[in-house]
Design an enzyme around this catalytic site. Structure first.
Site, PDB file in Angstrom:
ATOM      1  N   HIS A  72       0.796  -1.286  -0.064  1.00  0.00           N
ATOM      2  CA  HIS A  72      -0.072  -0.019  -0.090  1.00  0.00           C
ATOM      3  C   HIS A  72       0.808   1.293  -0.081  1.00  0.00           C
ATOM      4  CE1 HIS A  72      -4.177  -1.477   1.221  1.00  0.00           C
ATOM      5  NE2 HIS A  72      -3.863  -2.314   0.511  1.00  0.00           N
ATOM      6  N   TYR A 200      -9.181   5.555   7.766  1.00  0.00           N
ATOM      7  CA  TYR A 200      -8.967   5.850   9.038  1.00  0.00           C
ATOM      8  C   TYR A 200     -10.206   6.872   9.250  1.00  0.00           C
ATOM      9  CZ  TYR A 200      -5.074   3.105  10.104  1.00  0.00           C
ATOM     10  OH  TYR A 200      -4.075   1.986  10.369  1.00  0.00           O
TER      11      TYR A 200
HETATM   12  C1  PHB Z   1      -6.225  -4.631  10.410  1.00  0.00           C
HETATM   13  O1  PHB Z   1      -6.551  -4.597   9.181  1.00  0.00           O
HETATM   14  O2  PHB Z   1      -6.485  -5.407  11.036  1.00  0.00           O
HETATM   15  C2  PHB Z   1      -5.870  -3.173  10.929  1.00  0.00           C
HETATM   16  C3  PHB Z   1      -5.445  -2.598  10.154  1.00  0.00           C
HETATM   17  C4  PHB Z   1      -4.737  -1.127  10.706  1.00  0.00           C
HETATM   18  C5  PHB Z   1      -4.809  -0.667  11.987  1.00  0.00           C
HETATM   19  C6  PHB Z   1      -5.447  -1.719  12.768  1.00  0.00           C
HETATM   20  C7  PHB Z   1      -6.033  -2.930  12.404  1.00  0.00           C
HETATM   21  O3  PHB Z   1      -4.246   0.311  12.277  1.00  0.00           O
END
Ligand code: PHB
Ligand code: RFL
Length: 389
Positions: A72, A200
């Site tokens: 990514h 996020y």
């Molecule tokens: C996940 O894909 O489980 C994941 C990805 C990023 C994070 C936390 C969990 O910050």
């Protein structure tokens, strides 16, 4: 039984440490409380820093990771409909890799089997004895029998609820903790991800994260009160809440489906210092916990292993103890920086129950600042892709 390094815990940190030590000719025995199937069924981390990928390559488990992992180049942070893209590649030159912790663990078990590693599952009553002498030993029950394992060093890789940290006397340990007033409800579903990058999402309805494991396997989280139970959350309620947190454009095209896993994890920041007591060393979640918002937990476990494996090899093959003497301080310096980043990401993106109306404005202003300032985005990217070991 006798070995050079007794490793308590067969999660990612214990297995990686064992693998690196064995490849350098150091003997290990791993003692794991659960069954192998249980360890492999825990759905946890999803994002690997480039330094973690390099360590896994060094351990000889890079092949499937490079074949099936998803590199990514960036991710999104959002506030309602404002979407800010953090371009890791442009800002730092380095991408991250999306590859599940379950897969990392499966690859490590396969590699350990190929080396003929001694991994004992379903052990109980583990006690670490005489850690401050030159002849430590571990006692435990396995297959209904009481056993004793003599060793030169003990690595405590047994997670937050393990016995290793508690073996260090309370008057030696210093603990630092911040408990957050919410948890993450996570689901896995066989649907295409909301976007090809992670989102996020901060919103008036709280935090959500849109992540993935592959092109047909999505991982989503929403913020929930600590008092909520998985049973309180039907799939329909989950999807509705997730959509209410994501930017409208993303929510409108979200593909939903039945969940194949659903669990709630509380959020906490925790550090126990020091990481060394005599010949016992703490590694990974046994010593520290971060809230998952910065994707740092597994990556920190790997950087601990980076410092410790070389230190143990130097001590055991050359009698050079400078690395083990420095381990606690070196690892903690990096741990505290990741603590800071994970706390900052958590504070920046979650709604806190009972907060004043000023707090949401601060979150919005932070996102607006990120949108406008390349310097701010670079700082975030530098931390997210992983600080140097
Ligand atoms: C996940 O894909 O489980 C994941 C990805 C990023 C994070 C936390 C969990 O910050
Ligand atoms: P683990 O994985 O907890 O493994 C410890 C092992 O020790 C065993 N054990 C014992 N064995 C013998 N005797 C005893 N007395 C024992 N007590 C326990 C346990 O059965 C277990 O097998 O610790 P380790 O190896 O240090 O690994 C740490 C990581 O698992 C953890 O930091 C990450 O999963 C955190 N995390 C994330 N990290 C990331 O880097 N990126 C992410 O995207 C990310 N997302 C997450 C996460 C953790 C989450 N949860 C559920 C806590 C997302 C979530 C939801």
């Amino acid at each position: 039984m006798r070995t050079q390094v007794a490793i308590i815990g067969g999660g990612p940190s214990g297995l990686l440490l064992s693998q690196l030590l064995m490849r350098a000719g150091v003997e290990t025995v791993v003692l794991e409380r659960a069954t192998r199937d249980h360890v492999l069924s825990r759905i946890r981390a999803g994002v690997l820093e480039a330094g973690t990928v390099a360590m896994l390559e060094e351990a000889g488990v890079g092949e499937r990771l490079h074949r099936d992992g998803l590199p990514h180049d960036g991710c999104y942070l959002t506030d309602d409909d404002l979407m800010v893209r953090i371009d890791f590649r442009e800002l730092t030159g380095t991408p991250v890799m999306v590859y599940g912790q379950t897969e990392v663990t499966a690859d490590l078990y396969a590699a350990q089997d190929a080396l003929g590693a001694e991994i004992l599952h379903e052990v109980s009553d583990v006690v670490i004895n005489d850690a401050t002498t030159n002849a430590p030993y571990v006692t435990f029950t396995h297959g209904g029998e009481q056993k004793r394992l003599d060793c030169a060093f003990v690595a405590g890789c047994d997670g937050f609820h393990g016995v290793s940290r508690k073996t260090i006397p309370e008057d030696v340990r210093r603990e630092f903790e911040r408990v957050y007033p919410f948890g993450w409800l996570g689901i896995l579903s066989e649907t295409p991800p909301a976007d090809h990058e992670l989102i996020y999402a901060n919103s008036a309805n709280g935090f959500a994260l849109a992540s993935m494991r592959s092109e047909m396997l999505s991982r989503y989280y929403v913020q929930v009160p600590l008092t909520d139970k998985v049973e309180d959350w039907s799939d329909a309620r989950f999807w509705e809440t997730l959509k209410s947190c994501l930017p409208t454009g993303v929510a409108d095209t979200l593909v939903t489906g039945p969940s194949i896993e659903k669990s709630i994890a509380p959020l906490r920041s925790f550090v126990s210092e020091p990481l060394r007591w005599g010949r016992l060393f703490l590694v990974g979640d046994a010593a520290h916990i971060v809230p998952p918002t910065g994707a740092k937990g597994l990556n920190l476990a790997v950087s601990d292993v980076f410092y410790l494996n070389q230190a143990l090899i130097d001590a055991l093959t050359r009698g050079d103890e400078s690395g083990i003497d420095a381990y606690s301080d070196r690892a903690l310096t990096r741990i505290w920086k990741a603590m800071r980043f994970s706390w900052q990401m958590t504070t920046m993106l979650h709604r806190f129950e009972g907060e004043d109306n000023f707090a949401a404005q601060m979150r919005k202003a932070t996102l607006n600042h990120l949108a406008q300032s390349e310097t701010a985005r670079r700082d975030l990217a530098e931390n997210y892709i992983g600080l140097p070991f």
